[in-house]
Design an enzyme around this catalytic site. Structure first.
Site, PDB file in Angstrom:
ATOM      1  N   ASP A 123      38.136  43.969  30.781  1.00  0.00           N
ATOM      2  CA  ASP A 123      38.414  42.959  30.969  1.00  0.00           C
ATOM      3  C   ASP A 123      37.286  43.929  32.100  1.00  0.00           C
ATOM      4  OD1 ASP A 123      39.041  40.471  32.079  1.00  0.00           O
ATOM      5  OD2 ASP A 123      40.699  40.724  32.918  1.00  0.00           O
TER       6      ASP A 123
ATOM      7  N   GLN B  98      46.470  37.914  32.356  1.00  0.00           N
ATOM      8  CA  GLN B  98      45.651  37.300  32.900  1.00  0.00           C
ATOM      9  C   GLN B  98      45.778  36.885  33.996  1.00  0.00           C
ATOM     10  OE1 GLN B  98      43.856  35.202  31.106  1.00  0.00           O
ATOM     11  NE2 GLN B  98      43.441  34.165  32.824  1.00  0.00           N
TER      12      GLN B  98
ATOM     13  N   LYS C  49      42.092  33.026  23.732  1.00  0.00           N
ATOM     14  CA  LYS C  49      41.953  34.845  23.757  1.00  0.00           C
ATOM     15  C   LYS C  49      42.377  34.799  22.429  1.00  0.00           C
ATOM     16  CE  LYS C  49      40.727  35.279  28.837  1.00  0.00           C
ATOM     17  NZ  LYS C  49      41.222  35.277  30.373  1.00  0.00           N
TER      18      LYS C  49
END
Ligand code: NDP
Length: 283
Positions: free
Chosen positions: A120, A97, A53
């Site tokens: 997200d 994460q 990322k």
């Protein structure tokens, strides 16, 4: 029939080139899109996803940072970090994460992120907006899948879409997005009896199971569009999807490969969401 491959890698490269230009324009206006990724613990897979990322952010000129916290961090400490990021106006996107260590309640963490920075798309407010069709951050993997379908002008309206898998991050939201675009959607999962009876009826089949090569051509209707979300590492180290690519390609009209299919699109849509956050488009 030999299926046309929908390359997530090629589409990602095209979209990233467009985003790079957009970021250059934003920088001229003094806006530098910034993504902060929080990594808890030292899980190798998580570390690899997080560095992917960061690398992708750098490629398009986006600012990004990784905050690393020890495996032993408490929920309170993690909530403090998120609160600080929520208050920091230079941070546009926050991603924690997953998975998180057992002492941390994942839902508490997801719900602590400012929905306007939830790139997200996992916050219940953003999930609700997605369900009601409001503009918001869409979860990255389902958004990537929809973008792949759109890139090939694959018609969705009136089509029967079958989704195998009902996780909160892939199966459920991708079914919702297909429904939002007027598909008739069927969900299948591990308790579904006679899976093949459903998949054989699919015009669009999305497979998000997490088991290698489960879906062969015998499960498909002639001309089906097959989206393989699965990422499975075999004992010899190679990556494979949930779909037997070779066999399914003989029957499908379009198919996504693994690797270089849905995977690269997931990161690309994260970048897209972060730019959207920097532009203040999600209220
Ligand atoms: P989960 O394990 O959370 O969900 C798997 C789903 O598959 C569950 O709903 C389960 O049913 C269902 N299932 C399991 N076995 C069967 C079976 N034999 N027949 C029918 N349904 C079955 O996984 P995720 O949704 O998080 O991920 C799925 C796959 O996609 C994984 O390989 C993951 O690595 C990959 N992935 C890829 C991403 C990408 O960017 N390409 C992003 C995210 C995930 P039940 O609910 O009944 O248990």
């Amino acid at each position: 029939m030999v299926a046309e491959v929908i390359s997530g890698r090629d589409l990602s490269m095209k979209l990233k080139a467009e985003m790079k230009q957009e970021i250059d324009t934003l920088k001229e206006r003094g806006i530098i899109p910034h993504l902060t990724v929080v990594l808890v613990g030292d899980d190798p897979a998580s570390r690899s996803y997080v560095s992917g990322k960061k690398k992708a952010s750098n490629e398009i000129g986006m600012s990004s940072e990784i905050i690393e916290l020890p495996e032993s961090v408490s929920e309170v400490e993690l909530l403090k970090v998120i609160n600080r990021l929520n208050q920091d106006s230079t941070v546009h996107g926050i991603l924690v994460q997953l998975p998180l260590p057992v002492q941390i309640n994942v839902q508490h963490i997801i719900e602590s992120i400012d929905p306007k920075k939830d790139v997200d798309g996992f916050h219940p407010i953003n999930i609700g907006k997605m369900m009601t069709g409001e503009d918001t951050f869409l979860p990255c993997t389902p958004y990537g899948i929809m973008t792949m379908l759109h890139s090939k002008n694959i018609s969705i309206e009136g089509k029967h879409a079958v989704v195998i898998g009902r996780s909160n991050i892939v199966g459920k939201p991708v079914g919702q997005l297909l429904l939002n675009e007027n598909a008739t959607v069927t969900y299948c999962h591990s308790k579904t009896k006679d899976l093949k009876a459903f998949t054989k009826l699919a015009d669009i089949l999305v497979v998000a199971i997490g088991k290698p090569n489960v879906i062969t051509k015998d499960y498909l209707k002639e001309g089906a569009v097959v989206i393989d979300v699965g990422i499975n590492r075999l004992s010899d180290g190679t990556l494979t999807g949930d779909v037997d690519f070779k066999s399914a390609s003989e029957v499908a009209s379009y198919i996504t490969p693994v690797p270089r299919g849905v995977g690269p699109m997931t990161i690309t849509m994260l970048l897209h969401n972060t730019i959207k956050a920097a532009k203040g488009l999600v209220k």
